[in-house]
Write a protein that holds these residues in place. Structure first.
Motif, PDB file in Angstrom:
ATOM      1  N   PHE A  19       0.830  -1.203   0.000  1.00  8.73           N
ATOM      2  CA  PHE A  19       0.000   0.000   0.000  1.00  8.73           C
ATOM      3  C   PHE A  19       0.868   1.259   0.000  1.00  8.73           C
ATOM      4  O   PHE A  19       0.367   2.361  -0.076  1.00  8.73           O
ATOM      5  CB  PHE A  19      -0.968  -0.012   1.181  1.00  8.73           C
ATOM      6  CG  PHE A  19      -2.066  -1.026   1.025  1.00  8.73           C
ATOM      7  CD1 PHE A  19      -2.974  -0.914  -0.012  1.00  8.73           C
ATOM      8  CD2 PHE A  19      -2.184  -2.087   1.899  1.00  8.73           C
ATOM      9  CE1 PHE A  19      -3.995  -1.844  -0.171  1.00  8.73           C
ATOM     10  CE2 PHE A  19      -3.199  -3.018   1.753  1.00  8.73           C
ATOM     11  CZ  PHE A  19      -4.104  -2.903   0.721  1.00  8.73           C
ATOM     12  N   GLY A  20       2.146   1.044   0.116  1.00  5.67           N
ATOM     13  CA  GLY A  20       3.097   2.142  -0.078  1.00  5.67           C
ATOM     14  C   GLY A  20       2.846   3.375   0.769  1.00  5.67           C
ATOM     15  O   GLY A  20       3.027   4.501   0.306  1.00  5.67           O
ATOM     16  N   ASP A  21       2.429   3.154   2.028  1.00  4.08           N
ATOM     17  CA  ASP A  21       2.045   4.274   2.886  1.00  4.08           C
ATOM     18  C   ASP A  21       3.062   5.399   2.962  1.00  4.08           C
ATOM     19  O   ASP A  21       2.739   6.565   2.843  1.00  4.08           O
ATOM     20  CB  ASP A  21       1.833   3.766   4.311  1.00  4.08           C
ATOM     21  CG  ASP A  21       0.464   3.170   4.446  1.00  4.08           C
ATOM     22  OD1 ASP A  21      -0.303   3.265   3.471  1.00  4.08           O
ATOM     23  OD2 ASP A  21       0.169   2.613   5.512  1.00  4.08           O
ATOM     24  N   GLU A  53      -6.026   7.606  -2.503  1.00  2.00           N
ATOM     25  CA  GLU A  53      -4.747   6.935  -2.747  1.00  2.00           C
ATOM     26  C   GLU A  53      -3.654   7.487  -1.841  1.00  2.00           C
ATOM     27  O   GLU A  53      -2.463   7.236  -2.064  1.00  2.00           O
ATOM     28  CB  GLU A  53      -4.330   7.103  -4.217  1.00  2.00           C
ATOM     29  CG  GLU A  53      -5.179   6.306  -5.183  1.00  2.00           C
ATOM     30  CD  GLU A  53      -5.062   4.806  -4.913  1.00  2.00           C
ATOM     31  OE1 GLU A  53      -3.946   4.282  -4.933  1.00  2.00           O
ATOM     32  OE2 GLU A  53      -6.100   4.170  -4.653  1.00  2.00           O
ATOM     33  N   GLY A  54      -4.061   8.273  -0.865  1.00  2.00           N
ATOM     34  CA  GLY A  54      -3.089   8.793   0.086  1.00  2.00           C
ATOM     35  C   GLY A  54      -2.249   9.935  -0.455  1.00  2.00           C
ATOM     36  O   GLY A  54      -1.156  10.197   0.052  1.00  2.00           O
TER      37      GLY A  54
ATOM     38  N   LYS B  85      -4.696   6.603   5.016  1.00  2.00           N
ATOM     39  CA  LYS B  85      -4.199   6.922   3.670  1.00  2.00           C
ATOM     40  C   LYS B  85      -4.986   6.316   2.516  1.00  2.00           C
ATOM     41  O   LYS B  85      -5.321   7.001   1.569  1.00  2.00           O
ATOM     42  CB  LYS B  85      -2.723   6.542   3.517  1.00  2.00           C
ATOM     43  CG  LYS B  85      -1.827   7.200   4.545  1.00  2.00           C
ATOM     44  CD  LYS B  85      -0.743   7.999   3.880  1.00  2.00           C
ATOM     45  CE  LYS B  85       0.109   8.693   4.918  1.00  2.00           C
ATOM     46  NZ  LYS B  85       1.069   9.591   4.327  1.00  2.00           N
ATOM     47  N   LYS B  86      -5.208   5.002   2.564  1.00  2.00           N
ATOM     48  CA  LYS B  86      -5.909   4.371   1.432  1.00  2.00           C
ATOM     49  C   LYS B  86      -7.077   3.533   1.940  1.00  2.00           C
ATOM     50  O   LYS B  86      -7.065   2.305   1.834  1.00  2.00           O
ATOM     51  CB  LYS B  86      -4.933   3.493   0.652  1.00  2.00           C
ATOM     52  CG  LYS B  86      -3.772   4.284   0.064  1.00  2.00           C
ATOM     53  CD  LYS B  86      -2.921   3.443  -0.845  1.00  2.00           C
ATOM     54  CE  LYS B  86      -1.766   4.269  -1.378  1.00  2.00           C
ATOM     55  NZ  LYS B  86      -0.890   3.544  -2.286  1.00  2.00           N
ATOM     56  N   LYS B  90      -7.594  -0.590   1.641  1.00  2.00           N
ATOM     57  CA  LYS B  90      -7.263  -1.332   2.859  1.00  2.00           C
ATOM     58  C   LYS B  90      -8.476  -2.059   3.423  1.00  2.00           C
ATOM     59  O   LYS B  90      -8.381  -3.211   3.827  1.00  2.00           O
ATOM     60  CB  LYS B  90      -6.670  -0.390   3.915  1.00  2.00           C
ATOM     61  CG  LYS B  90      -5.250   0.034   3.562  1.00  2.00           C
ATOM     62  CD  LYS B  90      -4.648   0.909   4.643  1.00  2.00           C
ATOM     63  CE  LYS B  90      -3.188   1.232   4.293  1.00  2.00           C
ATOM     64  NZ  LYS B  90      -2.587   2.176   5.246  1.00  2.00           N
TER      65      LYS B  90
END
Lengths: 180, 104
Positions: A19-21, A53-54, B85-86, B90
């Protein structure tokens, strides 16, 4: 992947999505310069998707884009078929005669609003609520505000400030930018 | 599709690791999936996950964050707190469902 449907092989370690936070410092800046109902949506949809997508997202409202954030106007954006060469008669490939188009704003607005609602997409003010809830930042253009004699109290309360073009450029350093 | 072992059970996943078979998921698996992406499940998380499972069963597609707010009653802001964030990706991962396809 090295496995196929026909001969599934057990993976010893679970596959965990990346998820590449913490990897992304991607930023997106969207300049919203239009107050037509149909042109309000592209920025809202992309901004909302980026937040999901953050991605740090900034929306900057200028010129007619102010209609999207003005308390007195944001509930009443309109869609006009006039001057739109891609406007067709409903459910058909035939062009709508442009002579008729100016008289059809009311009906076209109503139809577009219904189509948007049918897809579960919120109206503009509600959509901006969601964008702010997701962490998006709203900014208003100083020059447009001065020109149109608009004060902060005329705008949605969650517009963070009326800022200059230079302030905006500074805030969005390194951002990808969309002008709509 | 790859098969992987989670919680001592073989499950089908896609190339990203999302479960592909609705019925291979159970609540004990959710905790394992959550832990893998650094989330400890609380009652608030479970409210979202159970809604997603039920809604998928009824609708045949994964609810978007918008739908989780409007129909599931969990505000978008809270979703971002619970699944940082997502949230869309998630929460669907933990619920053993595909990523949402809807744009909004």
């Amino acid at each position: 992947m090295t496995t196929t449907d026909t001969t599934p092989a057990e993976q010893t370690a679970p596959i965990v999505p990346s998820f590449g936070d913490d990897e992304t410092d991607r930023k997106l800046a969207i300049i919203c310069s239009k107050g037509n109902l149909d042109m309000a949506y592209p920025g809202l949809i992309l901004g909302n998707a980026a937040l999901g997508e953050g991605i740090e997202t900034h929306l900057f409202f200028t010129f007619w884009g102010f209609d999207m954030i003005m308390k007195s106007r944001m509930h009443d954006l309109q869609f006009s078929p006039a001057g739109n060469a891609a406007m067709h008669l409903p459910g058909s490939d035939r062009h709508m005669p442009q002579a008729l188009a100016p008289a059809m704003t009311g009906m076209a607005t109503k139809m577009l609003k219904k189509q948007i609602a049918d897809l579960g997409v919120p109206e503009v003010p509600d959509f901006l609520d969601q964008i702010v809830a997701a962490g998006g930042h709203l900014w208003a253009c100083r020059l447009s505000a001065d020109m149109m004699k608009i004060a902060e109290e005329d705008l949605r309360d969650d517009v963070e400030a009326i800022i200059s073009a230079a302030d905006f450029i500074e805030k969005t350093e390194g951002a990808q930018l969309l002008f709509i | 599709m790859p098969v992987t072992t989670l919680n001592g059970k073989s499950v089908h996943v896609n190339e990203e690791g999302f479960l592909t078979e609705y019925d291979e998921w159970d609540e004990s698996l959710a905790a394992v999936l959550a832990e893998q992406i650094g989330i400890q499940l609380t009652d608030a998380h479970w409210k979202v996950i159970r809604f997603l499972r039920e809604d998928f069963k009824a609708q045949g597609e994964t609810a978007t964050t918008r739908r989780v707010q409007q129909v599931g009653g969990v505000p978008v802001k809270e979703q971002f707190t619970l699944f940082p964030k997502k949230p869309g990706k998630k929460m669907s991962y933990i619920a053993g469902l595909p990523k949402p396809h809807g744009c909004v």
